[in-house]
Design a protein around this motif. Structure first.
Motif, PDB file in Angstrom:
ATOM      1  N   SER A  64      29.594  48.421  48.383  1.00  0.00           N
ATOM      2  CA  SER A  64      29.414  49.916  47.837  1.00  0.00           C
ATOM      3  C   SER A  64      29.106  50.557  48.368  1.00  0.00           C
ATOM      4  CB  SER A  64      29.054  49.328  46.337  1.00  0.00           C
ATOM      5  OG  SER A  64      27.918  48.943  46.537  1.00  0.00           O
ATOM      6  N   GLY A 113      37.047  37.180  46.769  1.00  0.00           N
ATOM      7  CA  GLY A 113      37.611  38.405  46.521  1.00  0.00           C
ATOM      8  C   GLY A 113      39.076  38.405  47.039  1.00  0.00           C
ATOM      9  N   GLU A 130      40.623  41.950  48.047  1.00  0.00           N
ATOM     10  CA  GLU A 130      40.428  43.425  48.566  1.00  0.00           C
ATOM     11  C   GLU A 130      40.734  42.745  50.038  1.00  0.00           C
ATOM     12  OE1 GLU A 130      39.303  42.667  45.613  1.00  0.00           O
ATOM     13  OE2 GLU A 130      39.931  43.920  44.545  1.00  0.00           O
ATOM     14  N   THR A 152      35.993  36.771  40.293  1.00  0.00           N
ATOM     15  CA  THR A 152      36.531  37.848  41.370  1.00  0.00           C
ATOM     16  C   THR A 152      36.168  38.433  40.533  1.00  0.00           C
ATOM     17  OG1 THR A 152      36.866  38.737  43.152  1.00  0.00           O
ATOM     18  CG2 THR A 152      38.750  37.713  41.221  1.00  0.00           C
ATOM     19  N   VAL A 153      36.097  40.029  40.828  1.00  0.00           N
ATOM     20  CA  VAL A 153      35.571  40.949  39.970  1.00  0.00           C
ATOM     21  C   VAL A 153      37.478  41.639  39.198  1.00  0.00           C
ATOM     22  CG1 VAL A 153      33.764  41.693  41.229  1.00  0.00           C
ATOM     23  CG2 VAL A 153      35.797  42.882  42.545  1.00  0.00           C
ATOM     24  N   TYR A 154      37.277  41.940  38.385  1.00  0.00           N
ATOM     25  CA  TYR A 154      38.386  43.232  38.151  1.00  0.00           C
ATOM     26  C   TYR A 154      38.353  44.458  37.611  1.00  0.00           C
ATOM     27  CZ  TYR A 154      42.382  42.929  34.673  1.00  0.00           C
ATOM     28  OH  TYR A 154      43.390  43.932  34.516  1.00  0.00           O
ATOM     29  N   PRO A 155      39.197  45.141  39.625  1.00  0.00           N
ATOM     30  CA  PRO A 155      38.133  46.261  39.164  1.00  0.00           C
ATOM     31  C   PRO A 155      38.688  47.201  38.224  1.00  0.00           C
ATOM     32  CG  PRO A 155      39.316  45.257  41.459  1.00  0.00           C
ATOM     33  CD  PRO A 155      39.767  44.482  39.965  1.00  0.00           C
ATOM     34  N   ASP A 156      39.525  47.549  37.355  1.00  0.00           N
ATOM     35  CA  ASP A 156      40.416  48.051  36.321  1.00  0.00           C
ATOM     36  C   ASP A 156      38.972  48.042  35.020  1.00  0.00           C
ATOM     37  OD1 ASP A 156      41.398  50.027  34.872  1.00  0.00           O
ATOM     38  OD2 ASP A 156      43.532  48.937  35.398  1.00  0.00           O
ATOM     39  N   PHE A 157      37.687  48.820  35.520  1.00  0.00           N
ATOM     40  CA  PHE A 157      37.327  47.712  34.172  1.00  0.00           C
ATOM     41  C   PHE A 157      37.550  48.426  32.830  1.00  0.00           C
ATOM     42  CE2 PHE A 157      34.977  51.895  36.944  1.00  0.00           C
ATOM     43  CZ  PHE A 157      34.344  52.879  35.580  1.00  0.00           C
ATOM     44  N   ILE A 168      32.418  44.369  37.856  1.00  0.00           N
ATOM     45  CA  ILE A 168      31.395  45.228  38.719  1.00  0.00           C
ATOM     46  C   ILE A 168      30.943  46.769  37.609  1.00  0.00           C
ATOM     47  CG2 ILE A 168      32.877  45.000  40.215  1.00  0.00           C
ATOM     48  CD1 ILE A 168      34.590  47.644  38.579  1.00  0.00           C
ATOM     49  N   HIS A 169      31.058  46.373  36.199  1.00  0.00           N
ATOM     50  CA  HIS A 169      30.520  47.425  34.885  1.00  0.00           C
ATOM     51  C   HIS A 169      29.694  46.921  34.067  1.00  0.00           C
ATOM     52  CE1 HIS A 169      30.259  51.170  32.452  1.00  0.00           C
ATOM     53  NE2 HIS A 169      30.948  52.077  32.729  1.00  0.00           N
ATOM     54  N   GLN A 173      31.913  44.885  31.180  1.00  0.00           N
ATOM     55  CA  GLN A 173      32.452  44.057  31.349  1.00  0.00           C
ATOM     56  C   GLN A 173      31.483  42.671  31.209  1.00  0.00           C
ATOM     57  OE1 GLN A 173      33.779  44.609  35.277  1.00  0.00           O
ATOM     58  NE2 GLN A 173      36.003  45.204  34.305  1.00  0.00           N
TER      59      GLN A 173
END
Ligand code: COA
Ligand code: MG
Length: 290
Positions: free
Chosen positions: A33, A153, A155, A198-203, A227-228, A231
């Motif tokens: 990031s 991950g 991505e 893992t992360v879920y990008p669509d926050f 990531i936000h 969440q």
């Protein structure tokens, strides 16, 4: 650890916000990031943040995600942050247990230089970001006493294999990514550390996120990366055992204890054997940590 919130290491504003987010840990990011020309600034900002935050009484655990070994920036990253005693380092693109052992040795040197107690800096490794890494997920047993969790991950893995889509229309990961997820879960348990989803990008998608948290909890993950800040409460709610779960687990542990620790017994007409006991003990441990 239930919730771990990623915060870009060069954002003072988000770092400050992360402290009050309710996350069990912040992953202060120096890697993906942060743009290449902002790396140096991010090290300074992250170091200053650690300097003022480590001493706080009530705070999340503070981990720093360094750049991967193949990017040749990890020495500068470690030199910048280890002197301020973060709780741990997140190692991205770990391809084998040997990578964790290598980081363990590097940390020893940095700890000595900074007069920090040997072994106090923990490690969390992200273990499925390449095809090789994903196939080696079973190699983390005895890699380092510092290792507390592994995560995965999708991505970087999708870039490595050239996958065009990661999920189906219904939101479920496609097979390759489900394989990586399962490898992580089994690799963690085999190594005796916590599996972190893992992360879920669509926050903005709270429903999809809640669903993915539940699936992870059902499968045995003990937490999830965020990531936000929005969440974090969802993760904490899903991964905190309910009072009902705790009572049931305690009843199972008590039943075995009062029966003289047999191999099998019946409670309310249901057979319970050793795996039930182990599961109940694990849940109580998780509840105690939460
Ligand atoms: N940590 C701490 N604070 C965060 C945050 C995070 N990860 N993400 C957002 N915030 C803050 C914002 O600064 C904003 O603060 P404000 O209300 O004081 O202005 C507030 O939360 C609401 O943010 P919002 O406007 O909804 O999002 P955004 O557009 O500012 O940021 C992202 C969206 C995706 C850029 C941001 O969430 C982010 O940087 N996430 C982490 C990315 C990362 O570290 N990735 C690497 C691992 S995959
Ligand atoms: Mg990445």
């Amino acid at each position: 650890m239930r919730s771990a919130l990623f915060v870009p290491g060069d954002s003072e504003k988000k770092l400050a916000k992360g402290l009050g987010s309710g996350a069990d840990a912040l992953f202060i990011d120096l890697e993906d990031s942060v743009a290449l020309d902002a790396k140096e600034n991010a090290r300074t900002v992250a170091a200053n943040f650690l300097k003022t935050s480590v001493a706080l009484k009530k705070r999340p655990q503070l981990f720093v995600r360094i750049n991967a070994f193949d990017a040749d920036m990890f020495e500068e990253d470690l030199a910048a942050v280890v002197p301020f005693a973060p709780d741990g380092i997140v190692l991205p693109k770990s391809e084998h247990g040997k990578d964790v052992t290598r980081l363990d040795s590097l940390l020893r040197v940095h700890e000595v230089r900074s007069d920090i107690e040997d072994g106090s800096t923990k490690i969390i490794a992200i273990i499925t970001e390449t095809a090789v890494a994903t196939l080696n997920a079973g190699t983390y047993h005895r890699s380092s006493k510092r290792l507390t969790s592994v995560s995965w991950g999708a991505e970087d893995l999708s870039a490595d294999i050239g996958a065009i889509r990661r999920r189906n229309d219904d939101g479920r990961y496609r097979d390759v990514f489900r394989f990586a997820r399962v490898q992580t879960l089994l690799g963690a348990v085999a190594a005796g550390v916590e599996p972190l989803d893992t992360v879920y990008p669509d926050f903005k998608d709270e429903i999809g996120f809640h669903h993915e948290c539940m699936e992870a909890m059902f499968d045995g993950f003990t937490g999830k990366m965020a990531i936000h800040p929005s969440q974090v409460p969802i993760i904490n709610e899903v991964f905190t055992p309910s009072d009902e779960d705790i009572q049931l687990a305690q009843a199972i542990v008590d039943a075995f204890a009062s029966a003289g620790n047999p191999g099998v017994l019946a409670v309310n007409g249901e057979m319970l054997d050793r795996p039930h006991l182990r599961k109940a003990e694990k849940l109580l441990l998780r509840a105690a940590k939460a």
